[in-house]
Scaffold this active site. Structure first.
Site, short mmCIF file in Angstrom:
data_model
loop_
_atom_site.label_atom_id
_atom_site.label_comp_id
_atom_site.label_asym_id
_atom_site.label_seq_id
_atom_site.Cartn_x
_atom_site.Cartn_y
_atom_site.Cartn_z
N ARG A 1 0.83 -1.12 -0.21
CA ARG A 1 0.03 -0.06 0.09
C ARG A 1 0.71 1.14 -0.08
O ARG A 1 1.70 1.59 0.83
CB ARG A 1 -1.00 0.04 1.09
CG ARG A 1 -1.64 1.20 1.49
CD ARG A 1 -2.55 1.39 2.38
NE ARG A 1 -3.64 0.65 1.89
CZ ARG A 1 -4.95 0.86 2.41
NH1 ARG A 1 -5.03 1.60 3.90
NH2 ARG A 1 -5.93 0.12 2.01
N ASP B 1 -17.10 7.22 -0.93
CA ASP B 1 -15.93 7.01 -0.29
C ASP B 1 -15.67 8.53 0.40
O ASP B 1 -16.59 9.37 -0.09
CB ASP B 1 -15.13 6.48 -1.13
CG ASP B 1 -13.48 6.37 -0.49
OD1 ASP B 1 -13.45 6.02 0.76
OD2 ASP B 1 -12.61 6.36 -1.24
N CYS C 1 -16.34 1.78 1.11
CA CYS C 1 -15.14 0.93 1.33
C CYS C 1 -14.82 0.79 2.88
O CYS C 1 -14.00 0.25 3.25
CB CYS C 1 -13.75 1.19 0.39
SG CYS C 1 -13.41 2.94 0.57
N ARG D 1 -13.43 -8.81 2.58
CA ARG D 1 -12.01 -8.37 2.26
C ARG D 1 -11.33 -9.81 2.40
O ARG D 1 -10.32 -9.94 1.72
CB ARG D 1 -11.52 -7.26 2.98
CG ARG D 1 -12.13 -5.82 2.36
CD ARG D 1 -11.58 -5.32 1.26
NE ARG D 1 -10.35 -5.27 1.01
CZ ARG D 1 -9.50 -4.31 1.32
NH1 ARG D 1 -9.96 -3.26 1.80
NH2 ARG D 1 -8.09 -4.05 1.37
N HIS E 1 -7.60 0.71 -6.27
CA HIS E 1 -7.61 -0.14 -5.11
C HIS E 1 -8.39 -1.47 -5.61
O HIS E 1 -9.50 -1.81 -5.17
CB HIS E 1 -8.36 0.59 -3.94
CG HIS E 1 -8.28 0.00 -2.69
ND1 HIS E 1 -7.57 -1.29 -2.50
CD2 HIS E 1 -8.70 0.17 -1.26
CE1 HIS E 1 -7.61 -1.21 -1.00
NE2 HIS E 1 -8.37 -0.46 -0.42
N GLN F 1 -10.29 -3.81 -3.03
CA GLN F 1 -11.27 -3.61 -2.51
C GLN F 1 -12.68 -3.65 -3.47
O GLN F 1 -13.48 -4.20 -3.12
CB GLN F 1 -11.17 -2.03 -2.35
CG GLN F 1 -12.52 -1.20 -1.79
CD GLN F 1 -12.93 -1.73 -0.18
OE1 GLN F 1 -11.95 -1.63 0.56
NE2 GLN F 1 -13.99 -2.31 -0.25
N1 CP Z 1 -11.03 -0.06 2.83
C1 CP Z 1 -9.88 -0.10 3.13
O1 CP Z 1 -9.05 -0.27 2.40
O2 CP Z 1 -9.58 0.10 4.54
P1 CP Z 1 -8.18 0.24 5.16
O3 CP Z 1 -7.71 1.63 5.00
O4 CP Z 1 -8.55 0.30 6.58
O5 CP Z 1 -7.50 -0.76 4.91
N1 NVA Z 2 -10.03 6.78 -1.02
C1 NVA Z 2 -9.63 6.51 0.08
C2 NVA Z 2 -9.55 4.93 0.28
C3 NVA Z 2 -9.39 4.38 1.71
C4 NVA Z 2 -9.50 2.80 2.00
C5 NVA Z 2 -8.06 6.77 0.41
O1 NVA Z 2 -7.07 6.56 -0.39
O2 NVA Z 2 -7.66 7.32 1.42
#
Ligand code: CP
Ligand code: NVA
Length: 305
Positions: free
Chosen positions: A102, A224, A264, A292, A129, A132
């Site tokens: 990530r 989101d 998400c 997930r 993502h 997700q």
């Molecule tokens: N939806 C998601 O990826 O959550 P986190 O940021 O908690 O991993």
């Molecule tokens: N769009 C959000 C998603 C988090 C899972 C971010 O990138 O912070």
């Protein structure tokens, strides 16, 4: 399928296989059947951004599959002090059986895959993502019994989630309408890729500034956060711009009567979604979060077994 970096790289067959395996692993877990399909395998999990769901679901998933998850915060590994992606990829490929990462720049994930010799899983970048959205599609399939022909409306920031939803819906033949304010639209290259897939799958893509146009007759409403990780300095400005895009009871009532709500998570109640909607009977956000685990286990098995 060597890596999971972008949903655009997957075939419909890959997605169907992942869903079949997710369903099986979910059922077996609930029946108490052990499925040690990744016995003695190790997954490195590099995080340069925060996470609750991604970290915990990958970590627990790896244990349940008989493998070993290794949490690698960028605060602790040399990558965070300037070691190159090239050297990191070379070295980690000598120890691990797979990497979940990530991070901010999508190109870093691509570079890791280019220079390493093990499967790479994108656990979120500024651009996409995919884990997700595979989970979201699986969740919709579980509740609606089909995907092709359904309509998903995404309302809000044209961010990583919206981009991967475009990829995912176009691949499986779902119609998708994205409503976002001017200047906050989805990535143009991703829109073009999704349009190519939509021509094959028969899905319809609508991009609009009007949330009411997007949600009309939708089977799924998705939103989101308005402030993704890394955008904290723009928070005040974004809240003002995005307020007309809030998913509330008025907007939700314009979708189909049996529409479901997805997010998400993490959610910011009374900003992108009101509490009555996210906590209401049509919201599936915690089923979605649970899934997930099951879907990512299937992804890991497909890539690493
Ligand atoms: N939806 C998601 O990826 O959550 P986190 O940021 O908690 O991993
Ligand atoms: N769009 C959000 C998603 C988090 C899972 C971010 O990138 O912070």
């Amino acid at each position: 399928m060597k890596h999971l970096i972008s949903l655009y790289d997957l075939t419909l067959e890959d997605i169907n296989e992942i869903f079949e395996l997710s369903e099986k692993l979910k059922r077996q877990l609930k029946e108490g059947v052990e499925h040690k399909l990744l016995k003695n395998k190790t997954l490195g999990m590099i995080f340069t951004k925060s996470s609750t769901r991604t970290r915990v679901s990958f970590e627990v998933g790896m244990y349940q599959l008989g493998g070993y998850p290794l949490f690698l915060s960028s605060n602790d590994i040399q990558l965070g002090r300037g070691e190159t992606i090239y050297d990191t990829a070379q070295v980690l490929s000598r120890y691990l059986d797979g990497i979940m990462i990530r991070t901010f720049a999508h190109s870093d994930v691509e570079e890791l895959a280019t220079h390493g010799s093990i499967p790479i899983i994108n656990g979120l970048t500024d651009l996409m993502h995919p884990c997700q959205i595979l989970t979201d599609l699986f969740t919709i399939y579980e509740h609606k019994g089909e995907l092709k022909g359904l309509k998903l409306a995404y309302v809000g920031d044209g961010n990583n989630i919206a981009n991967s939803l475009l990829h995912g819906c176009a691949k499986v033949g779902m119609d998708i309408s994205v409503a976002s304010p001017k200047g906050y639209e989805c990535d143009k290259n991703i829109v073009a890729e999704a349009q190519k897939d939509a021509e094959v799958s028969g899905s319809k893509i609508v991009l609009t500034e009007d949330p009411y146009v997007a949600v009309k007759d939708a089977d799924v409403i998705y939103t989101d956060t308005w402030v993704s990780m890394g955008q904290e300095a723009e928070k005040e400005e974004r809240i003002k711009i995005f307020m007309p895009y809030q998913v509330n009871s008025d907007l939700f009532s314009k979708a189909k009567e049996d529409a479901i709500f997805l997010h998400c998570l993490p959610a910011y109640r009374d900003y992108e979604v009101t509490s009555d909607i996210i906590d209401g009977s049509q919201s599936l956000v915690f089923d979605e979060a649970e899934n997930r685990l099951h879907v990512q286990k299937a992804i890991m098995v497909k890539l690493m077994a």
